[in-house]
Design an enzyme around this catalytic site. Sequence first.
Site, PDB file in Angstrom:
ATOM      1  N   THR A  24     -16.028  22.439  69.478  1.00 18.73           N
ATOM      2  CA  THR A  24     -14.833  22.061  68.705  1.00 18.73           C
ATOM      3  C   THR A  24     -13.895  21.205  69.554  1.00 18.73           C
ATOM      4  O   THR A  24     -13.257  20.286  69.035  1.00 18.73           O
ATOM      5  CB  THR A  24     -14.084  23.289  68.159  1.00 18.73           C
ATOM      6  OG1 THR A  24     -13.707  24.123  69.250  1.00 18.73           O
ATOM      7  CG2 THR A  24     -14.946  24.066  67.185  1.00 18.73           C
ATOM      8  N   ASN A  25     -13.826  21.485  70.832  1.00 20.54           N
ATOM      9  CA  ASN A  25     -13.010  20.632  71.705  1.00 20.54           C
ATOM     10  C   ASN A  25     -13.627  19.234  71.820  1.00 20.54           C
ATOM     11  O   ASN A  25     -12.915  18.242  71.814  1.00 20.54           O
ATOM     12  CB  ASN A  25     -12.848  21.263  73.092  1.00 20.54           C
ATOM     13  CG  ASN A  25     -11.746  22.300  73.119  1.00 20.54           C
ATOM     14  OD1 ASN A  25     -10.576  21.973  72.991  1.00 20.54           O
ATOM     15  ND2 ASN A  25     -12.122  23.567  73.265  1.00 20.54           N
ATOM     16  N   LEU A  78     -17.876  24.848  88.414  1.00 23.55           N
ATOM     17  CA  LEU A  78     -18.697  23.902  89.183  1.00 23.55           C
ATOM     18  C   LEU A  78     -18.494  24.136  90.679  1.00 23.55           C
ATOM     19  O   LEU A  78     -17.411  24.523  91.118  1.00 23.55           O
ATOM     20  CB  LEU A  78     -18.314  22.469  88.814  1.00 23.55           C
ATOM     21  CG  LEU A  78     -18.594  22.103  87.355  1.00 23.55           C
ATOM     22  CD1 LEU A  78     -17.939  20.781  86.995  1.00 23.55           C
ATOM     23  CD2 LEU A  78     -20.099  22.043  87.082  1.00 23.55           C
ATOM     24  N   HIS A 111      -7.895  25.112  79.686  1.00 26.54           N
ATOM     25  CA  HIS A 111      -7.905  26.578  79.790  1.00 26.54           C
ATOM     26  C   HIS A 111      -7.031  27.140  78.670  1.00 26.54           C
ATOM     27  O   HIS A 111      -5.910  26.674  78.468  1.00 26.54           O
ATOM     28  CB  HIS A 111      -7.364  27.007  81.160  1.00 26.54           C
ATOM     29  CG  HIS A 111      -7.365  28.494  81.311  1.00 26.54           C
ATOM     30  ND1 HIS A 111      -8.523  29.213  81.492  1.00 26.54           N
ATOM     31  CD2 HIS A 111      -6.364  29.399  81.245  1.00 26.54           C
ATOM     32  CE1 HIS A 111      -8.232  30.502  81.555  1.00 26.54           C
ATOM     33  NE2 HIS A 111      -6.930  30.636  81.401  1.00 26.54           N
ATOM     34  N   GLU A 152      -3.630  24.620  67.722  1.00 30.01           N
ATOM     35  CA  GLU A 152      -2.264  24.148  68.006  1.00 30.01           C
ATOM     36  C   GLU A 152      -2.106  23.573  69.414  1.00 30.01           C
ATOM     37  O   GLU A 152      -1.120  22.905  69.689  1.00 30.01           O
ATOM     38  CB  GLU A 152      -1.263  25.305  67.823  1.00 30.01           C
ATOM     39  CG  GLU A 152      -1.159  25.776  66.389  1.00 30.01           C
ATOM     40  CD  GLU A 152      -0.150  26.899  66.221  1.00 30.01           C
ATOM     41  OE1 GLU A 152       0.647  27.160  67.138  1.00 30.01           O
ATOM     42  OE2 GLU A 152      -0.188  27.536  65.154  1.00 30.01           O
ATOM     43  N   ALA A 153      -3.057  23.874  70.289  1.00 28.49           N
ATOM     44  CA  ALA A 153      -2.867  23.430  71.674  1.00 28.49           C
ATOM     45  C   ALA A 153      -4.087  22.690  72.236  1.00 28.49           C
ATOM     46  O   ALA A 153      -4.015  21.495  72.511  1.00 28.49           O
ATOM     47  CB  ALA A 153      -2.507  24.624  72.560  1.00 28.49           C
ATOM     48  N   GLU A 154      -5.224  23.379  72.382  1.00 30.31           N
ATOM     49  CA  GLU A 154      -6.369  22.765  73.078  1.00 30.31           C
ATOM     50  C   GLU A 154      -6.788  21.427  72.483  1.00 30.31           C
ATOM     51  O   GLU A 154      -7.007  20.452  73.210  1.00 30.31           O
ATOM     52  CB  GLU A 154      -7.579  23.712  73.053  1.00 30.31           C
ATOM     53  CG  GLU A 154      -7.378  24.976  73.855  1.00 30.31           C
ATOM     54  CD  GLU A 154      -8.596  25.901  73.781  1.00 30.31           C
ATOM     55  OE1 GLU A 154      -9.714  25.445  74.047  1.00 30.31           O
ATOM     56  OE2 GLU A 154      -8.404  27.091  73.452  1.00 30.31           O
TER      57      GLU A 154
HETATM   58  C1  GRF Z   1     -13.006  28.645  73.290  1.00 31.64           C
HETATM   59  O1  GRF Z   1     -13.262  29.827  74.002  1.00 31.64           O
HETATM   60  C2  GRF Z   1     -11.795  28.004  73.829  1.00 31.64           C
HETATM   61  O2  GRF Z   1     -10.734  28.888  73.948  1.00 31.64           O
HETATM   62  C3  GRF Z   1     -12.332  27.526  75.130  1.00 31.64           C
HETATM   63  O3  GRF Z   1     -13.558  26.975  74.772  1.00 31.64           O
HETATM   64  C4  GRF Z   1     -14.030  27.638  73.641  1.00 31.64           C
HETATM   65  C5  GRF Z   1     -14.268  26.650  72.529  1.00 31.64           C
HETATM   66  O4  GRF Z   1     -15.469  26.025  72.755  1.00 31.64           O
HETATM   67  N1  GRF Z   1     -11.483  26.668  75.855  1.00 31.64           N
HETATM   68  P1  GRF Z   1     -15.903  24.739  71.963  1.00 31.64           P
HETATM   69  O5  GRF Z   1     -15.026  23.599  72.390  1.00 31.64           O
HETATM   70  O6  GRF Z   1     -15.795  25.006  70.487  1.00 31.64           O
HETATM   71  O7  GRF Z   1     -17.342  24.575  72.405  1.00 31.64           O
END
Ligand code: GRF
Length: 210
Positions: A13-14, A94, A110, A179-181
């Site tokens: 998702t990120n 890493l 994070h 909301e953040a990442e």
């Molecule tokens: C979640 O645990 C998020 O909090 C962390 O990465 C996970 C999401 O993974 N930073 P992805 O980006 O959906 O693969």
Amino acid sequence: MVKTAILVSGGGTNLQAIIDAHARGDIKNCELAAVISSKPDAYALTRAELAGISTYVIDRKQYADSTGFSADIHKLLTKLDIELVALAGFMYVLDAPLVNAFENRIINIHPALIPAFCGVGFYGLRVHERVLEYGVKITGATAHFCTAGADEGPIILQQSVEVREDDTPQSLQRRVMEEAEWHILPRAISLYCERRLEVEGRRVRIRGEL
Ligand code: GRF
């Protein structure tokens, strides 16, 4: 254009937030050159393929320890002539040789406000479980450069998120992502690629208006 690789381990998702921001023109001067997964079946690989980004798998399970795993990632990054690395839901720390060779060129996200709820053992849902146990009212996410110590590198951006009375670790994890990442990771990548970040010791100065 800054040749950028995204390292992933899971759903991506990120990564999707990065792909979407890039497509909207919100990540400037950046070529999304590679997505490298530590798991062969990560859905993140499908997201990358759909976006037309080259994909690679370096399967953590094929390595006895992190030394060979990190070394092979390092070799691939060098072969692809990658300048910037973003860890987007990448579940491994890493090794020092790679992190040192890419000093201030690896960005991690994070899911908490560093220096709270971070370091060894604080990953995935555990972070949000500890946040709820401790009873803090505000949490969030941090985009930072990687150093050899887990979650210890210079902080680029942070975004706070309110903790609600009825939150579960799962609901909080989701809201911290939404909301953040998903906002600050693409933003930090763009700031790097626009050459607007200047690192002085632990402090990251951002040139121009945010
Ligand atoms: C979640 O645990 C998020 O909090 C962390 O990465 C996970 C999401 O993974 N930073 P992805 O980006 O959906 O693969």
